[in-house]
Design a protein around this motif. Structure first.
Motif, PDB file in Angstrom:
ATOM      1  N   TYR A 227       0.696  -1.209  -0.089  1.00  0.00           N
ATOM      2  CA  TYR A 227       0.017  -0.041   0.096  1.00  0.00           C
ATOM      3  C   TYR A 227       0.841   1.255   0.113  1.00  0.00           C
ATOM      4  O   TYR A 227       0.245   2.247   0.251  1.00  0.00           O
ATOM      5  N   ASP A 228       2.094   1.059  -0.447  1.00  0.00           N
ATOM      6  CA  ASP A 228       2.873   2.111  -0.311  1.00  0.00           C
ATOM      7  C   ASP A 228       3.035   3.068   0.950  1.00  0.00           C
ATOM      8  O   ASP A 228       2.780   4.335   0.936  1.00  0.00           O
ATOM      9  N   LEU A 229       2.950   2.514   2.128  1.00  0.00           N
ATOM     10  CA  LEU A 229       2.709   3.598   3.205  1.00  0.00           C
ATOM     11  C   LEU A 229       3.990   4.162   3.873  1.00  0.00           C
ATOM     12  O   LEU A 229       4.947   3.376   3.665  1.00  0.00           O
ATOM     13  N   LEU A 230       3.717   5.150   4.375  1.00  0.00           N
ATOM     14  CA  LEU A 230       5.019   5.779   5.234  1.00  0.00           C
ATOM     15  C   LEU A 230       5.123   4.848   6.645  1.00  0.00           C
ATOM     16  O   LEU A 230       6.281   4.762   7.096  1.00  0.00           O
ATOM     17  N   ALA A 231       3.804   4.467   7.058  1.00  0.00           N
ATOM     18  CA  ALA A 231       3.900   3.738   8.511  1.00  0.00           C
ATOM     19  C   ALA A 231       2.776   3.109   8.725  1.00  0.00           C
ATOM     20  O   ALA A 231       1.824   3.290   7.858  1.00  0.00           O
ATOM     21  N   ILE A 232       2.684   2.020   9.626  1.00  0.00           N
ATOM     22  CA  ILE A 232       1.446   1.344   9.895  1.00  0.00           C
ATOM     23  C   ILE A 232       1.278   1.159  11.254  1.00  0.00           C
ATOM     24  O   ILE A 232       1.934   1.057  12.146  1.00  0.00           O
ATOM     25  N   PRO A 233      -0.003   1.438  11.633  1.00  0.00           N
ATOM     26  CA  PRO A 233      -0.190   1.403  13.284  1.00  0.00           C
ATOM     27  C   PRO A 233      -0.280   0.044  13.546  1.00  0.00           C
ATOM     28  O   PRO A 233      -0.765  -0.865  12.827  1.00  0.00           O
ATOM     29  N   VAL A 234       0.171   0.028  14.914  1.00  0.00           N
ATOM     30  CA  VAL A 234       0.243  -1.435  15.513  1.00  0.00           C
ATOM     31  C   VAL A 234      -0.696  -1.597  16.716  1.00  0.00           C
ATOM     32  O   VAL A 234      -0.696  -0.505  17.621  1.00  0.00           O
ATOM     33  N   LEU A 235      -1.871  -2.468  16.375  1.00  0.00           N
ATOM     34  CA  LEU A 235      -3.067  -2.540  17.339  1.00  0.00           C
ATOM     35  C   LEU A 235      -3.046  -3.720  18.249  1.00  0.00           C
ATOM     36  O   LEU A 235      -2.343  -4.937  17.982  1.00  0.00           O
ATOM     37  N   ASP A 236      -3.560  -3.797  19.439  1.00  0.00           N
ATOM     38  CA  ASP A 236      -3.599  -4.920  20.261  1.00  0.00           C
ATOM     39  C   ASP A 236      -5.145  -5.394  20.119  1.00  0.00           C
ATOM     40  O   ASP A 236      -5.963  -4.854  18.988  1.00  0.00           O
ATOM     41  N   ASP A 237      -5.547  -6.330  20.904  1.00  0.00           N
ATOM     42  CA  ASP A 237      -6.772  -7.087  20.616  1.00  0.00           C
ATOM     43  C   ASP A 237      -7.921  -6.076  20.743  1.00  0.00           C
ATOM     44  O   ASP A 237      -8.890  -6.228  20.018  1.00  0.00           O
ATOM     45  N   GLU A 238      -7.924  -5.166  21.535  1.00  0.00           N
ATOM     46  CA  GLU A 238      -9.008  -4.142  21.513  1.00  0.00           C
ATOM     47  C   GLU A 238      -8.403  -3.040  20.780  1.00  0.00           C
ATOM     48  O   GLU A 238      -9.495  -1.801  20.987  1.00  0.00           O
ATOM     49  N   ARG A 239      -7.991  -3.053  19.402  1.00  0.00           N
ATOM     50  CA  ARG A 239      -7.813  -2.134  18.554  1.00  0.00           C
ATOM     51  C   ARG A 239      -7.281  -0.902  19.374  1.00  0.00           C
ATOM     52  O   ARG A 239      -7.389   0.111  18.969  1.00  0.00           O
ATOM     53  N   ARG A 240      -6.433  -0.938  20.580  1.00  0.00           N
ATOM     54  CA  ARG A 240      -5.830   0.095  21.307  1.00  0.00           C
ATOM     55  C   ARG A 240      -4.377   0.066  20.330  1.00  0.00           C
ATOM     56  O   ARG A 240      -3.944  -0.586  19.959  1.00  0.00           O
ATOM     57  N   MET A 241      -4.026   1.424  20.192  1.00  0.00           N
ATOM     58  CA  MET A 241      -2.940   1.760  19.502  1.00  0.00           C
ATOM     59  C   MET A 241      -1.612   1.910  20.397  1.00  0.00           C
ATOM     60  O   MET A 241      -1.407   2.407  21.268  1.00  0.00           O
ATOM     61  N   LEU A 242      -0.697   0.717  19.946  1.00  0.00           N
ATOM     62  CA  LEU A 242       0.526   0.588  20.886  1.00  0.00           C
ATOM     63  C   LEU A 242       1.533   1.240  20.189  1.00  0.00           C
ATOM     64  O   LEU A 242       2.605   1.546  20.801  1.00  0.00           O
ATOM     65  N   GLY A 243       1.757   1.493  19.135  1.00  0.00           N
ATOM     66  CA  GLY A 243       2.902   2.089  18.279  1.00  0.00           C
ATOM     67  C   GLY A 243       2.677   2.181  16.669  1.00  0.00           C
ATOM     68  O   GLY A 243       1.708   1.834  16.220  1.00  0.00           O
TER      69      GLY A 243
ATOM     70  N   THR B 246      11.409   7.918  -4.511  1.00  0.00           N
ATOM     71  CA  THR B 246      10.820   7.677  -3.305  1.00  0.00           C
ATOM     72  C   THR B 246      10.972   6.227  -2.422  1.00  0.00           C
ATOM     73  O   THR B 246      11.391   5.209  -3.127  1.00  0.00           O
ATOM     74  N   HIS B 247      10.633   6.308  -1.141  1.00  0.00           N
ATOM     75  CA  HIS B 247      10.903   5.322  -0.341  1.00  0.00           C
ATOM     76  C   HIS B 247      10.196   3.862  -1.022  1.00  0.00           C
ATOM     77  O   HIS B 247      10.944   2.654  -0.793  1.00  0.00           O
ATOM     78  N   ASP B 248       9.129   3.984  -1.596  1.00  0.00           N
ATOM     79  CA  ASP B 248       8.372   2.827  -2.100  1.00  0.00           C
ATOM     80  C   ASP B 248       9.119   2.293  -3.298  1.00  0.00           C
ATOM     81  O   ASP B 248       9.150   0.840  -3.270  1.00  0.00           O
TER      82      ASP B 248
END
Lengths: 454, 454
Positions: A227-243, B246-248
């Protein structure tokens, strides 16, 4: 780059010898930190640390980030614990865990007692995620904002936090419980800069690509790349954002995974550290387990040859071509296994393509086998006087043709079969394919000989 | 992802069959374009193109960007030339060249006549850079600003251009002649948002990491990875700014180069296209050239064995272990060659480490060879009644010990030697190392046997 950086080393050492404070300060601050780190790459860890003392605290952290990994580990392991601890506290959260993972445990414990409680808890939490998971490579330095903020407020907030953040280009919108609600990119902020009363809620994307903290790092990396992302969010089981995991970590993952694939293809259980840093006994074990499996596969060739021993004693000139026959089949098998395994791993070849693959390998096997047969016929006629009648002269070429085809087909079908069984096709390493093709080669050779000599 | 996307296909086909305009529009616009493209991945190119007609022009371009490469090529090659041309005009400058490179030439010519002159010139210029250079993967959609602009003016300018730019996160400062003067990151703009009268000139970084348009794409990718960049500017001889990478794109380069390394190690001249898309004759040639080189290397084993033919006729039981001896040496050589070649390529092993490498391989060879010798002794005693005296029982184990050590050393030294000669160590493919170790294996086996039997 490496040429200029070596050229500069003597001067740098001279500055250190003379404790030339002004010059050393100048050296640390004049260039972008990445370049400064480059110039320092020939120094010893002690010298490196001494130079770093002349940098401003922020610059010191940045230069350190760009030093090579073994150098970072050496510095953290050997230098003054208090000073090292305050550096660790300032590093990006994923970078410091990376370094600490390779520092001896008792030293890590000594350092951690000197790190402020907030950072210490962060380090211990990240270290707890198993190697190879999204959690183990994520960073917690991420911009989390509330959805009721206006564009203007968000920009102000960002400008306050920017120094501590790994990326400011994606802003994550979370609720009070830290659950991920949406994403606003810096691009959207900039595009809406003249509607600065607009709220993040109105801009945010809610259909997000995210990953789970226990996801395999390779899958996560593939998602980011796809998806050509710069970053991807990391979630736990409850969709809480960890990093988040950023694009540069993804490149590291790809490098690591590519190295593992190559090692598996070469018949080695993947190393966790670089070759020179892996202990000899670990390396022996990772190679030995495959060498022994392959030994017993090769032992089957001895059984096969044993059956034909009497016949071979009557036609001793057949013996000298055994290695040639075997290696031609093995090479042909290696080639097709390499192509099919990498094709399966990258997704270019799918299981449903199996019939097309077999068709192609059959065609290629015929072409290559035919050509090797020609070479083999000439060689046999030149090398042995026995191969002068038409029938005997045909043994080697016919064998080569069949063996190359068998190799190409086996090299293609074995990985496909492994994939079909739900196993990793890269486990079907090249030496393993070659081992199986070896046995096929001997059986083909002996039967062709028996057929033509009788 | 792939599971849900397949599940959705029948519904999508039904919408098409019923020409359900409302639903199809909804489908195209509801999800992020990357996800929409995912859901379309099971469709035929015709169906895909029909669905795309229901998307707004901007969304259409974005969805198309995320379709798989072969699907993109199919659509461009087969659909209405005028419609395809207007899509091409809207694509990112590097993406459209990527696609057009795989479309048959006469179709490209037909499409280009229908593309507006500005885009046509851009396409032709980018296509002119040789495959594998920085120029061939760069994009020209980049934010170039003048240094006298204020932060506020720059933000306004960006918000106007944002839609057309590949990244807005790095702003490149150029003079009237397009020469690169400096770089301001969006991070710096945001941090200085409250000093909006400040000029870019005061913020810009002038010590830049850049690359030349003719640089090798792998070197460029390594630079971007090393310095954790989002993008790198591409310059010509006069430091004029031609575009950015670019990075991608860097991730794509790494994938491509990793695949090439694996193919070289497997004894295949690297493919330019995927396995299933490479014509059979090209594939045969890329495999055949190595197969024939390896054939002649293996022919040397026949010469070696020829010398011992008389001796072998007296002790026929020696013959059955020939493949076992050869493959044990070959596997050991494969393993060390794989580790050393990948270590040299990644920079983890340097030429100056050669003595350490030899020491490690000697130690590992002793351990592994010792263990295989043990396995070999037991196997020989069980398999042949001739190996019952101490001397004859020692032939196979002693040979295996020496062959495994020789393999480990040869596998390490050959790539180091290639590197020392200024050649690509990956050219020393695994089959090639195995070929050389085969000959060593036979010579060792026969000499050990002669020594112990006399």
């Amino acid at each position: 780059m490496s040429v200029e950086s070596t050229l500069f080393l003597p001067e740098l050492r001279e500055m250190l010898a003379e404790n030339d404070e002004a010059e050393l300060r100048e050296f640390c601050e004049a260039l972008p930190p990445a370049r400064t780190a480059d110039f320092m790459s020939g120094l010893s860890p002690d010298e490196c640390w001494r130079v770093l003392q002349y940098a401003k605290p922020e610059t010191r952290v940045q230069i350190f980030t760009y030093l090579e990994h073994p150098m970072q580990v050496e510095i953290i392991s050997t230098q003054d614990r208090d000073e090292v601890a305050s550096l660790i506290a300032e590093l990006a959260s994923d970078d410091r865990v990376d370094v600490l993972n390779d520092v001896p445990e008792e030293i890590v414990r000594e350092i951690l007692t000197r790190v402020p409680a907030v950072e210490r808890r962060d380090i211990l939490r990240l270290q707890a995620y198993p190697e190879g998971t999204a959690g183990s490579i994520m960073t917690t330095d991420v911009a989390k904002l509330a959805e009721h903020l206006t564009v203007r407020e968000a920009l102000d907030e960002l400008s306050r936090q920017a120094g501590d953040l790994e990326t400011i280009y994606y802003l994550y919108i979370v609720d009070e419980g830290d659950h991920l609600r949406g994403l606003v990119s810096a691009r959207q902020l900039v595009t809406n800069i003249n509607k600065s009363g607009k709220r993040l809620r109105d801009l945010m994307e809610t259909e997000l690509i995210a990953c789970h903290v226990h996801d395999d790092q390779e899958e996560v990396a593939q998602k980011v790349a796809k998806y050509d992302l710069l970053a991807i969010p990391v979630l736990d089981d409850e969709r809480r954002m960890l990093g988040i995991i950023t694009h540069d970590d993804v490149i590291d993952v790809f490098h690591e995974e590519a190295a593992e694939d190559v090692q598996r293809l070469g018949g080695i259980d993947p190393l966790e550290m670089s070759y020179l840093h892996t202990p000899i006994l670990t390396l022996s074990w990772k190679r030995g387990m495959w060498l022994i499996i392959l030994f017993f596969a090769a032992l089957l060739t001895a059984f096969a040859l044993d059956r034909y021993e009497g016949r071979l004693a009557t036609f001793p000139w057949l013996i000298i071509f055994i290695p040639l026959v075997i290696s031609s089949g093995g090479n042909s098998g290696n080639q097709s296994a390499t192509l099919i395994i990498t094709g399966l791993t990258s997704g270019e070849i799918k299981l449903t393509d199996w019939l097309r693959v077999v068709g192609r390998e059959l065609a290629i096997g015929l072409i290559l086998g035919g050509f090797l047969a020609l070479c083999g016929m000439v060689s046999a006629m030149l090398l042995t006087k026995e191969a002068q009648t038409i029938k005997t002269a045909l043994i080697l070429p016919l064998t080569l043709l069949l063996v190359v085809i068998a190799g190409a087909l086996a090299g293609a079908l074995l990985p496909l079969f492994f994939k079909r069984m739900g196993l990793d096709p890269a486990m079907m390493s090249n030496p393993f394919v070659a081992g199986i093709v070896d046995i096929l080669g001997i059986v083909i050779y002996m039967n062709v000989a028996l057929m033509l000599l009788n």
